[in-house]
Design a protein around this motif. Structure first.
Motif, PDB file in Angstrom:
ATOM      1  N   SER A   1      -0.962  -1.599   7.676  1.00 47.15           N
ATOM      2  CA  SER A   1      -1.266  -2.718   6.768  1.00 47.15           C
ATOM      3  C   SER A   1      -2.127  -2.371   5.394  1.00 47.15           C
ATOM      4  N   ILE A   2      -3.013  -1.526   5.690  1.00 50.45           N
ATOM      5  CA  ILE A   2      -3.708  -1.155   4.557  1.00 50.45           C
ATOM      6  C   ILE A   2      -2.912  -0.560   3.377  1.00 50.45           C
ATOM      7  N   VAL A   3      -2.263   0.448   3.967  1.00 48.94           N
ATOM      8  CA  VAL A   3      -1.389   1.386   2.666  1.00 48.94           C
ATOM      9  C   VAL A   3      -0.392   0.478   2.247  1.00 48.94           C
ATOM     10  N   GLU A   4       0.394  -0.431   3.112  1.00 47.63           N
ATOM     11  CA  GLU A   4       1.579  -1.334   2.517  1.00 47.63           C
ATOM     12  C   GLU A   4       0.951  -2.357   1.457  1.00 47.63           C
ATOM     13  N   SER A   5      -0.403  -2.645   1.482  1.00 50.96           N
ATOM     14  CA  SER A   5      -0.773  -3.649   0.549  1.00 50.96           C
ATOM     15  C   SER A   5      -1.134  -2.989  -0.740  1.00 50.96           C
ATOM     16  N   LEU A   6      -0.831  -1.570  -1.028  1.00 51.33           N
ATOM     17  CA  LEU A   6      -1.504  -0.763  -2.016  1.00 51.33           C
ATOM     18  C   LEU A   6      -0.179  -0.595  -2.937  1.00 51.33           C
ATOM     19  N   PRO A   7      -0.556  -0.157  -4.227  1.00 52.93           N
ATOM     20  CA  PRO A   7       0.581   0.145  -5.173  1.00 52.93           C
ATOM     21  C   PRO A   7       1.301   1.586  -4.538  1.00 52.93           C
ATOM     22  N   SER A   8       2.374   1.718  -4.941  1.00 52.39           N
ATOM     23  CA  SER A   8       3.205   2.787  -4.616  1.00 52.39           C
ATOM     24  C   SER A   8       2.940   4.020  -4.900  1.00 52.39           C
TER      25      SER A   8
END
Ligand code: ADP
Ligand code: ASP
Ligand code: MG
Length: 453
Positions: free
Chosen positions: A22-29
């Motif tokens: 969830s941390i990574v998926e909330s960040l830009p690509s």
């Protein structure tokens, strides 16, 4: 863009991996994610390798390792990636079993083989984490982290690695990107190597520096950099901020939060580091940058390096103190031995240096060579070594303004009956260090920490 590194504790279980996702998926690509092996796995891989060499039952251990990876794949990898992730991890588990079998057959564990075995931790965790995150692209760090030999160590070839990272991540916007930390490849022989225990932090820093990241986030299992190891001091405080230099000193002197070589590449590019908690992502963490909060926290922490060895040069050395110190220091540095502490000689004109116990043999050879003339003319009588010691360090940019600091610490130790064998009086603006017996380490840290926090 930011580079994020998740340590073993953050990738150890399905529930911690849910936080990572969830941390990574909330960040830009364009985010790059560096991961360690599953928590505790590197130790397990090493222990099983020794077991195999000693003729033990490595196969049951390998089965347990496989089981753990299968369960995590089942629990976290996205449905559409499962078959592929299983194939990749199965092939690696096969390689692991064949390697253990070879070790068991020859009853020997060559360093090269151990390097292959430990590399499998990150080679398995990276495809699992990539398989768990939406649209993630997997990269193989063996393709771009290259090492060269330096004495008996493998160290990063930073220029080659920099160029290869820039090439590898040319299509940055099309991520997020996931890669394994710690592992590397010898630039000349192609053999698998690694950056040393805890080295995933360093992989992340090399990537952050090469890609000019805005921030390097080290995600771990504590709320930030603390005033002491929380396993020793249970009321250690989280520090809101510290300088690069302070973090470098604390980590060199044993704070396990960041692997020491990590700091230099990002410091050089002025890329701040944040220490954040995967299990408490809302906590502000610690910001490490070029400025430091010296007003509220003149001292940032108290740390210890065990396995310290004190080298003593005794005799009647007539040369100037600074010259003897410089010659000894340079002779050791030329041979890859770093000096934690250089004590001022007292009235007995005895020079002492603290080094790591593992460097004792090399230190003995280097100093005997450097001081041949003095050994021959008798002005240097003896080069001796005392082991089973610890170096305790008190670090903070504010200590340069604290009058009488060494005396306060020495008195505190004396009152507790702790023998101080050497003290680094005036060697550094940010660190005061003391050598004590290893058995007194915890008591000394507690007492000194209590003086400041
Ligand atoms: P990771 O698996 O995330 O790389 P590490 O075990 O390498 O984690 O580092 C984090 C651990 O470092 C913490 O769990 C803590 O016990 C320990 N530690 C030691 N000294 C400190 C300190 N001064 N501040 C915070 N943590 C510390
Ligand atoms: N997995 C490696 C280790 O345990 C590297 C790391 O975690 O940073 O040392
Ligand atoms: Mg670590």
């Amino acid at each position: 863009m930011n580079v994020l590194k998740f340590g073993g504790t953050s990738v150890g279980t399905v529930s911690s991996l849910e936080n990572v996702r969830s941390i990574v998926e909330s960040l830009p690509s364009d985010t790059v994610v560096v991961v360690s092996a599953l928590g505790g796995l590197t130790d397990k891989l090493i222990a099983t390798a020794h077991l195999a060499a000693a003729g033990g039952d490595w196969a049951s251990e390998a089965d347990a390792i496989a089981e753990r990876h299968y369960n995590i794949i089942e629990g976290i990898v996205r449905q559409e990636n499962k078959a592929n992730t299983l194939n990749v991890v199965d092939a690696l588990l096969d390689e692991l079993r064949r390697t253990y079998e070879g070790v068991s057959l020859i009853s020997d564990l060559p360093a090269k083989t151990l390097n292959v075995i430990v590399s499998l931790g990150e080679r398995m965790s990276a495809p699992i984490v990539a398989g768990a995150i939406k649209n993630a692209r997997l990269h193989n760090s063996l393709d771009f982290v290259k090492t060269e030999k330096w004495f008996d160590k493998n160290i990063a070839d930073s220029i080659l690695t920099h160029n290869l990272i820039v090439r590898e991540f040319a299509d940055l916007a099309n991520g997020p990107h996931v890669t394994g930390g710690f592992i590397s490849q010898d630039r000349d022989s192609g053999e698998i190597t690694n950056l040393g225990r805890g080295g995933s932090d360093y992989t992340a820093a090399l990537i952050a520096a090469a890609l000019d990241a805005e921030m390097l986030d080290i995600w771990t299992d504590v709320d930030g950099f603390m005033t002491a190891d929380p396993r020793i001091i249970n009321d250690a405080k989280v520090l809101p901020s510290m300088s690069f230099i302070e973090s470098m000193e604390l980590c060199t002197f044993g704070a396990k939060v960041i692997y020491p070589p990590t700091i230099y590449p990002v410091f050089h590019k002025n890329i701040p580091i944040r220490i954040l908690n995967t299990f408490n992502p809302e906590a502000p963490g610690t910001l490490i940058s070029d400025s430091s909060d010296s007003k509220d926290y003149p001292v940032k922490g108290v740390t210890a390096v065990k396995n310290t060895c004190l080298v003593r040069l005794s005799g009647n050395l007539t040369e100037h103190v600074a010259q003897i110190n410089t010659r000894a220091y340079n002779a050791l540095a030329r041979n890859g031995v770093s000096v934690f502490l250089l004590a001022q000689p007292g009235e007995n004109k005895e020079f002492s240096f603290a080094i790591s116990s593992s460097d004792q043999g090399m230190a003995y050879r280097s100093l005997n060579e450097e001081f041949v003339p003095e050994l021959l003319d008798g002005s240097l009588k003896n080069i001796s070594f005392e082991e089973n010691l610890s170096t305790i360090a008190v670090v903070g940019e504010g200590i340069r303004h604290m009058k009488g600091l060494d005396g306060r610490i020495l008195n505190t130790l004396l009152r507790l009956g702790i023998r101080t064998l050497a003290c680094s009086e005036g060697n550094s603006d940010t660190t005061a260090s003391f050598v004590v017996e290893e058995k007194d380490t915890v008591e000394a840290i507690k007492a000194i920490h209590g003086l400041f926090f």
